[in-house]
Design a protein around this motif. Structure first.
Motif, short mmCIF file in Angstrom:
data_model
loop_
_atom_site.label_atom_id
_atom_site.label_comp_id
_atom_site.label_asym_id
_atom_site.label_seq_id
_atom_site.Cartn_x
_atom_site.Cartn_y
_atom_site.Cartn_z
N LEU A 229 0.81 -1.22 0.00
CA LEU A 229 0.00 0.00 0.00
C LEU A 229 0.85 1.27 0.00
CD1 LEU A 229 -2.79 -1.08 2.52
CD2 LEU A 229 -2.73 -1.32 0.01
N ARG B 6 -9.07 -2.84 -8.45
CA ARG B 6 -10.29 -2.38 -9.11
C ARG B 6 -10.09 -2.32 -10.63
NH1 ARG B 6 -7.47 1.34 -6.66
NH2 ARG B 6 -6.88 3.28 -7.72
N ARG C 275 -8.20 -3.65 2.16
CA ARG C 275 -7.64 -2.50 1.44
C ARG C 275 -6.83 -2.95 0.23
NH1 ARG C 275 -6.45 0.83 -1.30
NH2 ARG C 275 -5.64 2.94 -0.98
N TYR C 276 -6.16 -4.09 0.35
CA TYR C 276 -5.38 -4.61 -0.77
C TYR C 276 -6.28 -4.92 -1.96
CZ TYR C 276 -1.30 -5.48 2.29
OH TYR C 276 -0.23 -5.37 3.14
N ARG D 255 -0.80 -1.69 -6.87
CA ARG D 255 -1.50 -1.26 -8.08
C ARG D 255 -0.53 -1.17 -9.26
NH1 ARG D 255 -6.55 -1.36 -10.33
NH2 ARG D 255 -6.55 0.03 -12.11
N SER E 177 0.69 5.84 -7.62
CA SER E 177 0.12 4.51 -7.41
C SER E 177 0.75 3.81 -6.21
CB SER E 177 0.33 3.62 -8.64
OG SER E 177 -0.31 4.13 -9.78
N THR E 178 0.00 2.89 -5.62
CA THR E 178 0.60 2.02 -4.62
C THR E 178 1.49 1.00 -5.35
OG1 THR E 178 -1.19 0.40 -4.70
CG2 THR E 178 -1.42 2.23 -3.12
N ARG F 286 2.95 4.21 -1.54
CA ARG F 286 2.81 4.90 -2.83
C ARG F 286 4.15 5.29 -3.42
NH1 ARG F 286 -1.96 6.21 -4.82
NH2 ARG F 286 -3.77 5.76 -3.51
N GLU G 269 -7.15 -2.26 -4.48
CA GLU G 269 -6.13 -1.86 -5.44
C GLU G 269 -6.27 -2.60 -6.77
OE1 GLU G 269 -3.95 0.68 -5.00
OE2 GLU G 269 -5.19 0.98 -3.21
#
Length: 216
Positions: free
Chosen positions: A33, A73, A67-68, A43, A39-40, A35, A71
């Motif tokens: 997570l 999506r 939360r992971y 991602r 982006s992370t 950045r 990323e």
């Protein structure tokens, strides 16, 4: 690109496993997570491998890591929680290989290769396509001692059973390095040389990306 496949080219049968279940104790925050630019790391890694259209992308993550999942999506990704992550990196490797057990090969890469680029991933896949029974891995060392094979790497199906038996944080590297020369291909992948383990590593990665990365 000297015959290497380009992002967007199909990689039929190749599964991808991203290792993102570590504790990140030296960094002090979850690597996945963290950045870099906009982006992370998770991602960024997902978008990079998705550009090669693999048969499947899977992420090994910590338990209760909602939360992971966010990323991913817009991408088709499978997730597997690693409740045994205290046993080291090999526990995530085993979890990932179990997800890819029916595939002819699996590309394994950690989530913290902050400046990994498409050119080096393409070279890795291209070498695998030319000799699909070989392990194709990043070359580590070699100046003052023998070269070893590290991640990212592509593991062919015939080695899955042996990979499921690895232990500790270096088990997979030891497996690859112990193979006869004719069963492995080691590549110099400059953009995979920096993994984000500490805040200092993160600062270096962000600086390199601001300057355009390595071998774009």
């Amino acid at each position: 690109m000297n015959g290497a496949i380009l992002p967007g080219s199909l990689s039929p049968g190749l599964h991808v496993v991203i290792l993102a279940a570590g504790f990140s104790s030296r960094l002090g925050r979850p690597k996945a997570l963290t950045r870099v630019r906009s982006s992370t790391l998770l991602r960024r890694t997902l978008a990079l491998v998705a550009s090669f259209s693999p048969a499947r992308i899977a992420v090994v993550l910590p338990p209760r890591a909602a939360r992971y999942r966010l990323e991913a999506r817009g991408l088709k990704v499978a997730f597997a929680a690693n409740s045994a992550r205290a046993a080291g990196l090999s526990s995530s490797v085993r979890r990932g290989i179990a997800l890819a057990r029916y595939s002819p090969a699996v590309l394994i890469l950690p989530v913290d290769l902050a400046v990994l680029n498409g050119r080096d991933v393409a070279r890795l896949i291209s070498r695998w396509r030319a000799a699909r029974r070989r392990v194709v891995a990043r070359r580590i060392g070699g100046q003052d001692g023998p070269s070893q094979g590290g991640t990212p790497l592509i593991l062919p199906h015939w080695l899955y059973a042996r990979a499921l038996a690895v232990t500790g944080d270096k088990g997979l590297r030891e497996l690859v390095s112990g193979l006869p020369a004719q069963q492995r291909a080691l590549l110099d992948l400059p953009s995979a040389a920096l993994d984000v383990d500490t805040p200092a590593d993160l600062r270096i990665a962000r600086q390199r990306l601001r300057l355009g990365g390595i071998n774009p």
